[in-house]
Write a protein that holds these residues in place. Structure first.
Motif, PDB file in Angstrom:
ATOM      1  N   ARG A 105      -7.662 -13.085  -4.360  1.00 16.83           N
ATOM      2  CA  ARG A 105      -7.157 -14.340  -3.788  1.00 16.83           C
ATOM      3  C   ARG A 105      -7.923 -15.563  -4.291  1.00 16.83           C
ATOM      4  NH1 ARG A 105      -7.501 -11.598   2.001  1.00 16.83           N
ATOM      5  NH2 ARG A 105      -9.224 -10.644   0.839  1.00 16.83           N
ATOM      6  N   VAL A 154      -3.106 -23.258   0.588  1.00 18.44           N
ATOM      7  CA  VAL A 154      -4.126 -24.144   1.166  1.00 18.44           C
ATOM      8  C   VAL A 154      -4.568 -25.220   0.161  1.00 18.44           C
ATOM      9  CG1 VAL A 154      -6.479 -24.234   2.126  1.00 18.44           C
ATOM     10  CG2 VAL A 154      -4.935 -22.354   2.735  1.00 18.44           C
ATOM     11  N   GLY A 190       1.260 -18.361  -4.517  1.00 20.32           N
ATOM     12  CA  GLY A 190      -0.029 -18.890  -4.941  1.00 20.32           C
ATOM     13  C   GLY A 190      -0.720 -19.402  -3.696  1.00 20.32           C
ATOM     14  N   CYS A 243     -11.432 -19.430  -0.924  1.00 22.85           N
ATOM     15  CA  CYS A 243     -10.304 -18.831  -0.187  1.00 22.85           C
ATOM     16  C   CYS A 243     -10.690 -18.703   1.282  1.00 22.85           C
ATOM     17  CB  CYS A 243     -10.007 -17.453  -0.784  1.00 22.85           C
ATOM     18  SG  CYS A 243      -8.822 -16.476   0.149  1.00 22.85           S
ATOM     19  N   VAL A 244      -9.749 -19.039   2.182  1.00 18.16           N
ATOM     20  CA  VAL A 244     -10.056 -18.936   3.617  1.00 18.16           C
ATOM     21  C   VAL A 244      -9.405 -17.680   4.240  1.00 18.16           C
ATOM     22  CG1 VAL A 244     -10.446 -21.412   3.893  1.00 18.16           C
ATOM     23  CG2 VAL A 244      -8.138 -20.490   4.269  1.00 18.16           C
ATOM     24  N   LEU A 245      -8.879 -16.808   3.411  1.00 21.95           N
ATOM     25  CA  LEU A 245      -8.339 -15.501   3.845  1.00 21.95           C
ATOM     26  C   LEU A 245      -7.190 -15.661   4.851  1.00 21.95           C
ATOM     27  CD1 LEU A 245     -11.740 -13.609   4.418  1.00 21.95           C
ATOM     28  CD2 LEU A 245     -10.555 -14.013   2.263  1.00 21.95           C
ATOM     29  N   CYS A 246      -6.331 -16.666   4.613  1.00 21.18           N
ATOM     30  CA  CYS A 246      -5.265 -16.948   5.585  1.00 21.18           C
ATOM     31  C   CYS A 246      -4.018 -16.095   5.368  1.00 21.18           C
ATOM     32  CB  CYS A 246      -4.883 -18.426   5.509  1.00 21.18           C
ATOM     33  SG  CYS A 246      -4.010 -18.858   3.972  1.00 21.18           S
ATOM     34  N   SER A 247      -3.922 -15.401   4.232  1.00 15.89           N
ATOM     35  CA  SER A 247      -2.768 -14.533   3.889  1.00 15.89           C
ATOM     36  C   SER A 247      -1.510 -15.305   3.511  1.00 15.89           C
ATOM     37  CB  SER A 247      -2.413 -13.553   5.024  1.00 15.89           C
ATOM     38  OG  SER A 247      -3.489 -12.724   5.284  1.00 15.89           O
ATOM     39  N   GLY A 248      -1.614 -16.620   3.345  1.00 16.71           N
ATOM     40  CA  GLY A 248      -0.436 -17.409   2.960  1.00 16.71           C
ATOM     41  C   GLY A 248       0.188 -16.919   1.659  1.00 16.71           C
ATOM     42  N   CYS A 249      -0.639 -16.636   0.669  1.00 18.02           N
ATOM     43  CA  CYS A 249      -0.107 -16.187  -0.636  1.00 18.02           C
ATOM     44  C   CYS A 249       0.606 -14.841  -0.487  1.00 18.02           C
ATOM     45  CB  CYS A 249      -1.215 -16.117  -1.681  1.00 18.02           C
ATOM     46  SG  CYS A 249      -2.696 -15.250  -1.135  1.00 18.02           S
ATOM     47  N   PHE A 293      -6.459 -17.533  -7.045  1.00 17.80           N
ATOM     48  CA  PHE A 293      -5.395 -18.465  -6.638  1.00 17.80           C
ATOM     49  C   PHE A 293      -6.015 -19.712  -5.987  1.00 17.80           C
ATOM     50  CE2 PHE A 293      -1.511 -15.416  -5.838  1.00 17.80           C
ATOM     51  CZ  PHE A 293      -1.366 -15.266  -7.203  1.00 17.80           C
ATOM     52  N   ALA A 294      -7.002 -19.482  -5.100  1.00 20.21           N
ATOM     53  CA  ALA A 294      -7.606 -20.607  -4.363  1.00 20.21           C
ATOM     54  C   ALA A 294      -8.263 -21.590  -5.328  1.00 20.21           C
ATOM     55  CB  ALA A 294      -8.621 -20.082  -3.363  1.00 20.21           C
TER      56      ALA A 294
HETATM   57  S1  SF4 Z   1      -3.185 -18.836   0.509  1.00 18.17           S
HETATM   58 FE1  SF4 Z   1      -4.899 -18.360   1.875  1.00 18.17          FE
HETATM   59  S2  SF4 Z   1      -5.395 -16.202   1.349  1.00 18.17           S
HETATM   60 FE2  SF4 Z   1      -4.134 -16.980  -0.332  1.00 18.17          FE
HETATM   61  S3  SF4 Z   1      -5.598 -17.787  -1.834  1.00 18.17           S
HETATM   62 FE3  SF4 Z   1      -5.067 -19.517  -0.521  1.00 18.17          FE
HETATM   63  S4  SF4 Z   1      -6.637 -19.552   1.067  1.00 18.17           S
HETATM   64 FE4  SF4 Z   1      -6.711 -17.544   0.092  1.00 18.17          FE
END
Ligand code: SF4
Ligand SMILES: Cc1cc2nc3c(=O)[nH]c(=O)nc-3n(C[C@H](O)[C@H](O)[C@H](O)COP(=O)(O)O)c2cc1C
Length: 386
Positions: free
Chosen positions: A329, A370, A367, A350-356, A332-333
């Motif tokens: 992740r 955040v 991607g 990365c804040v580990l939010c699982s959005g991607c 991507f961040a």
């Molecule tokens: S969307 Fe969230 S989990 Fe994915 S790379 Fe960005 S911060 Fe990390």
């Protein structure tokens, strides 16, 4: 700053300039199976970021084995597109290595392509001849990867896709592809044998990514078709086999993102699960050192440590528990992470939010929602439509 993280590492005759590894991350933004401009931009950015090793996202070995609607297919028709991707990468980063990850999505190929299921259930079971054909597609794709200019491949055996379906103790097929450990490894053994015979240069690097424990009954990392408890014996025998086949590296992962995703990519609430990745990597590395084998080892899930990741890298490398440290992740961040960290610039962690992951599951371009405005808007638009 820990010097180890920026120290070089040899893999066979090649040198990885530092230990930051960009793990395979599907962006689901190909066009007709080829890299699009958006795909090329992603790899250009990774090259600029100075990752020692970049592993491409999963590339399908055939048109019928995609997991994503905009996934890419490494075949003759698309070869020019992949040559362009390599060129874009090399123009920005002539010293970093670039591997292509090859996959067949197996049971996860979805409704838009052929479904295959080795373990019974609703999907059509592949015939022995069809599996032979898929193995040949892996070989063809690997040779095309070399022709495109990649430095090596990842013969994907992880995360619940076909390569993992083949290996599992629950693959009880009664033909040459199932049942005994020897049969379940045939796909890899014959595939790698043919790639070694066909490749133009011995410097072309071969490895596989494994899910050491899938977290399902009869899955990889269990002791039998009806076992759920972790038992790594067979997976360690597989590592031995990879070494005996003359492969060059093993990329250690775990879980099945679609079923046991917290194991593969821990979230904020479960980030301690990343310690299992450290344990699996150390277990593999210990075996390789103890038995004096040549495989290099890549660890996974380093994004889970956020700003502490470089310190964790330093610790794992310093203790000899891994050779390379893989980020998913985080690429991507902030695709420029290694370069920024080296220069003392602020990194977007990365804040580990699982959005991607949610975008990927929705079959959208995926991607970082955040830190990248484009993906924030993809997410907003999809929420509006829902
Ligand atoms: S969307 Fe969230 S989990 Fe994915 S790379 Fe960005 S911060 Fe990390
Ligand atoms: C959106 C997304 C796409 C991914 N695509 C792939 C892929 O193509 N191949 C693969 O082996 N792993 C893939 N993964 C798994 C990552 O490579 C990585 O193992 C996982 O995110 C855990 O590492 P991290 O904590 O550094 O993110 C993907 C993960 C995510 C979240």
């Amino acid at each position: 700053m820990n010097d180890m993280v920026f120290s070089p590492l040899t893999i066979k005759t090649r040198t990885v300039p530092n230990r930051f590894t960009a793990q395979a991350m599907e962006g689901n933004d190909g066009e007709g199976g080829r890299p699009s401009e958006r795909t090329l931009d992603r790899y250009r950015n990774l090259a600029r970021g100075g990752w020692g090793l970049v592993i491409s996202e999963a590339l399908s070995v055939s048109e019928t084995s995609l997991a994503r609607v905009n996934g890419m297919i490494l075949n003759k028709k698309n070869l020019d597109g992949f040559k362009a991707l390599v060129e874009v990468f090399r123009n920005e980063n002539p010293t970093g290595l670039l591997f292509f990850q090859l996959t067949h999505s197996g049971e996860r190929s979805g409704d838009f392509s052929e479904r295959v299921n080795l373990s019974g259930g609703e999907c059509r079971r592949l015939s022995s001849e069809e599996i032979d054909g898929i193995k040949n597609s892996f070989v063809e794709a690997a040779l095309l990867a070399e022709e495109a200019g990649a430095d090596g491949i990842d013969f994907k055996l992880c995360h619940g896709y076909l390569g993992a379906e083949m290996l599992r103790p629950s693959n009880t097929r009664n033909d040459r592809w199932g049942g005994s450990f020897e049969n379940r490894c045939r796909f890899l053994r014959e595939g790698v044998g043919a790639i070694k015979q066909g490749r133009r240069s011995e410097a072309f690097i071969l490895g596989s990514r494994l899910s050491m424990y899938e977290g399902i009954r009869g899955g990889c990392g269990t002791g039998g078709p009806d076992e759920i408890i972790e038992d790594l014996s067979e997976m360690l025998d597989l590592v031995r086999l990879m070494d005996e086949l003359g492969m060059d590296y093993v990329n250690v992962s775990a879980g099945i993102p679609a079923l046991t995703g917290a194991i593969t990519r821990p979230t904020e609430a479960s980030k301690y699960l990343a310690y299992h990745h450290l344990r699996y990597t150390k277990t593999v590395k210990d075996l390789i050192s103890r038995e004096n084998r040549g495989l290099r080892v890549i660890g996974s899930a380093y994004s889970s440590y956020k700003a502490e990741a470089p310190a964790m890298m330093g610790e794992m490398l310093g203790k000899g528990y891994t050779d390379l440290c893989g980020f998913g992740r985080q690429i991507f961040a902030d695709p420029l992470t290694p370069k920024k960290y080296r220069n003392g610039e602020a990194v977007s962690w990365c804040v580990l939010c699982s959005g991607c992951s949610r975008l990927m599951a929705a079959q959208l371009n995926d991607g970082c929602v955040v830190y990248n405005d484009y993906y924030t808007s993809v997410m907003k638009n999809s929420a509006r439509k829902a």
